[in-house]
Design a protein around this motif. Structure first.
Motif, PDB file in Angstrom:
ATOM      1  N   ARG A 143     -40.539  94.344  44.451  1.00  0.00           N
ATOM      2  CA  ARG A 143     -39.153  93.885  44.555  1.00  0.00           C
ATOM      3  C   ARG A 143     -38.334  94.828  45.427  1.00  0.00           C
ATOM      4  N   LEU A 144     -37.470  94.214  46.221  1.00  0.00           N
ATOM      5  CA  LEU A 144     -36.586  94.970  47.094  1.00  0.00           C
ATOM      6  C   LEU A 144     -35.180  94.961  46.519  1.00  0.00           C
ATOM      7  N   ASP A 145     -34.519  96.114  46.565  1.00  0.00           N
ATOM      8  CA  ASP A 145     -33.130  96.119  46.124  1.00  0.00           C
ATOM      9  C   ASP A 145     -32.254  95.604  47.258  1.00  0.00           C
ATOM     10  N   GLU A 146     -30.992  95.513  47.016  1.00  0.00           N
ATOM     11  CA  GLU A 146     -30.036  94.892  47.934  1.00  0.00           C
ATOM     12  C   GLU A 146     -30.053  95.501  49.339  1.00  0.00           C
ATOM     13  N   LYS A 147     -30.237  96.812  49.441  1.00  0.00           N
ATOM     14  CA  LYS A 147     -30.156  97.497  50.738  1.00  0.00           C
ATOM     15  C   LYS A 147     -31.499  97.648  51.453  1.00  0.00           C
ATOM     16  N   GLU A 148     -32.585  97.515  50.728  1.00  0.00           N
ATOM     17  CA  GLU A 148     -33.896  97.812  51.305  1.00  0.00           C
ATOM     18  C   GLU A 148     -34.323  96.902  52.455  1.00  0.00           C
ATOM     19  N   PRO A 149     -34.019  95.605  52.458  1.00  0.00           N
ATOM     20  CA  PRO A 149     -34.395  94.805  53.634  1.00  0.00           C
ATOM     21  C   PRO A 149     -33.777  95.345  54.926  1.00  0.00           C
ATOM     22  N   ASP A 150     -32.522  95.754  54.880  1.00  0.00           N
ATOM     23  CA  ASP A 150     -31.874  96.314  56.072  1.00  0.00           C
ATOM     24  C   ASP A 150     -32.533  97.615  56.505  1.00  0.00           C
TER      25      ASP A 150
ATOM     26  N   ASP B 121     -38.495  84.143  39.738  1.00  0.00           N
ATOM     27  CA  ASP B 121     -37.268  84.026  38.937  1.00  0.00           C
ATOM     28  C   ASP B 121     -36.025  83.846  39.812  1.00  0.00           C
ATOM     29  N   ARG B 122     -36.211  83.839  41.139  1.00  0.00           N
ATOM     30  CA  ARG B 122     -35.156  83.645  42.126  1.00  0.00           C
ATOM     31  C   ARG B 122     -34.057  84.706  42.044  1.00  0.00           C
ATOM     32  N   ASN B 123     -34.427  85.877  41.547  1.00  0.00           N
ATOM     33  CA  ASN B 123     -33.461  86.969  41.419  1.00  0.00           C
ATOM     34  C   ASN B 123     -33.582  88.016  42.515  1.00  0.00           C
ATOM     35  N   GLY B 124     -34.407  87.772  43.511  1.00  0.00           N
ATOM     36  CA  GLY B 124     -34.518  88.753  44.572  1.00  0.00           C
ATOM     37  C   GLY B 124     -35.690  88.495  45.492  1.00  0.00           C
ATOM     38  N   LEU B 125     -35.861  89.416  46.419  1.00  0.00           N
ATOM     39  CA  LEU B 125     -36.941  89.341  47.390  1.00  0.00           C
ATOM     40  C   LEU B 125     -38.053  90.309  47.023  1.00  0.00           C
ATOM     41  N   SER B 126     -39.260  89.938  47.405  1.00  0.00           N
ATOM     42  CA  SER B 126     -40.432  90.797  47.234  1.00  0.00           C
ATOM     43  C   SER B 126     -41.179  90.848  48.554  1.00  0.00           C
ATOM     44  N   ILE B 127     -41.796  91.975  48.824  1.00  0.00           N
ATOM     45  CA  ILE B 127     -42.681  92.078  49.978  1.00  0.00           C
ATOM     46  C   ILE B 127     -43.895  91.200  49.697  1.00  0.00           C
ATOM     47  N   ILE B 128     -44.336  90.466  50.698  1.00  0.00           N
ATOM     48  CA  ILE B 128     -45.481  89.575  50.517  1.00  0.00           C
ATOM     49  C   ILE B 128     -46.785  90.373  50.494  1.00  0.00           C
ATOM     50  N   ASP B 129     -47.789  89.763  49.903  1.00  0.00           N
ATOM     51  CA  ASP B 129     -49.136  90.333  49.900  1.00  0.00           C
ATOM     52  C   ASP B 129     -49.859  89.923  51.174  1.00  0.00           C
ATOM     53  N   ALA B 130     -50.798  90.747  51.578  1.00  0.00           N
ATOM     54  CA  ALA B 130     -51.731  90.375  52.637  1.00  0.00           C
ATOM     55  C   ALA B 130     -52.700  89.347  52.040  1.00  0.00           C
ATOM     56  N   PRO B 131     -53.495  88.669  52.846  1.00  0.00           N
ATOM     57  CA  PRO B 131     -54.431  87.676  52.314  1.00  0.00           C
ATOM     58  C   PRO B 131     -55.375  88.217  51.232  1.00  0.00           C
TER      59      PRO B 131
ATOM     60  N   CYS C   8     -49.579 103.577  54.329  1.00  0.00           N
ATOM     61  CA  CYS C   8     -48.390 102.728  54.299  1.00  0.00           C
ATOM     62  C   CYS C   8     -47.644 102.807  55.627  1.00  0.00           C
ATOM     63  N   ARG C   9     -47.502 101.675  56.281  1.00  0.00           N
ATOM     64  CA  ARG C   9     -46.808 101.630  57.574  1.00  0.00           C
ATOM     65  C   ARG C   9     -45.312 101.894  57.446  1.00  0.00           C
ATOM     66  N   ILE C  10     -44.759 101.727  56.255  1.00  0.00           N
ATOM     67  CA  ILE C  10     -43.318 101.945  56.060  1.00  0.00           C
ATOM     68  C   ILE C  10     -43.068 103.102  55.094  1.00  0.00           C
ATOM     69  N   ASN C  11     -44.005 104.003  54.967  1.00  0.00           N
ATOM     70  CA  ASN C  11     -43.911 105.088  53.985  1.00  0.00           C
ATOM     71  C   ASN C  11     -42.569 105.825  53.986  1.00  0.00           C
ATOM     72  N   PRO C  12     -41.998 106.186  55.126  1.00  0.00           N
ATOM     73  CA  PRO C  12     -40.716 106.914  55.084  1.00  0.00           C
ATOM     74  C   PRO C  12     -39.570 106.114  54.462  1.00  0.00           C
ATOM     75  N   VAL C  13     -39.696 104.786  54.435  1.00  0.00           N
ATOM     76  CA  VAL C  13     -38.623 103.940  53.893  1.00  0.00           C
ATOM     77  C   VAL C  13     -39.160 102.976  52.832  1.00  0.00           C
ATOM     78  N   LYS C  14     -40.279 103.316  52.228  1.00  0.00           N
ATOM     79  CA  LYS C  14     -40.878 102.387  51.267  1.00  0.00           C
ATOM     80  C   LYS C  14     -39.918 102.116  50.107  1.00  0.00           C
ATOM     81  N   PRO C  15     -40.037 100.936  49.507  1.00  0.00           N
ATOM     82  CA  PRO C  15     -39.119 100.546  48.434  1.00  0.00           C
ATOM     83  C   PRO C  15     -39.149 101.496  47.238  1.00  0.00           C
TER      84      PRO C  15
END
Length: 113
Positions: free
Chosen positions: A24-31, A54-64, A76-83
């Motif tokens: 799950r991503l918090d409000e600021k994490e997508p930006d 539950d339609r209460n937020g966004l989640s990072i998708i899984d790979a196949p 982790c490709r986003i390690n410095p800014v991971k959720p």
């Protein structure tokens, strides 16, 4: 004896990132993540997230294969800014049986204390 998670130091094994499920991503994490990836936030959301059941937020998708879409052979490709959910594992939250897959937990398990 149980693990002393106050001493936890991620070894970067990626085992937790190979488990399917919501990140799950918090409000600021997508930006923040979009900026790190040099993407427009709308493109990031459309490409790398889904609405939680539950339609209460966004989640990072899984790979196949069920692992995190941002996990590759280098980690982790986003390690410095991971959720926060990723940063807080396993100290603030954990799934049942994480001790069997986490490299740090296996090295610091009750048999070595």
């Amino acid at each position: 004896m149980t693990l002393d998670l106050t001493r936890f130091k991620c070894l970067g094994c990626g085992a937790c990132c190979r488990q399917s499920g919501y990140v799950r991503l918090d409000e600021k994490e997508p930006d923040i993540i979009a900026h790190f990836l040099n993407m427009n936030v709308r493109d990031f959301i459309e490409t790398f997230t889904c609405l939680t059941r539950d339609r209460n937020g966004l989640s990072i998708i899984d790979a196949p294969d069920g692992s995190c879409i941002f996990l590759d052979s280098n980690g982790c490709r986003i390690n410095p800014v991971k959720p926060a959910q990723c940063r807080d594992f396993p100290v603030k939250w954990r799934f049942s049986g994480f001790e069997q897959i986490c490299e740090w937990a296996r090295k610091n398990g009750s048999s070595s204390q």
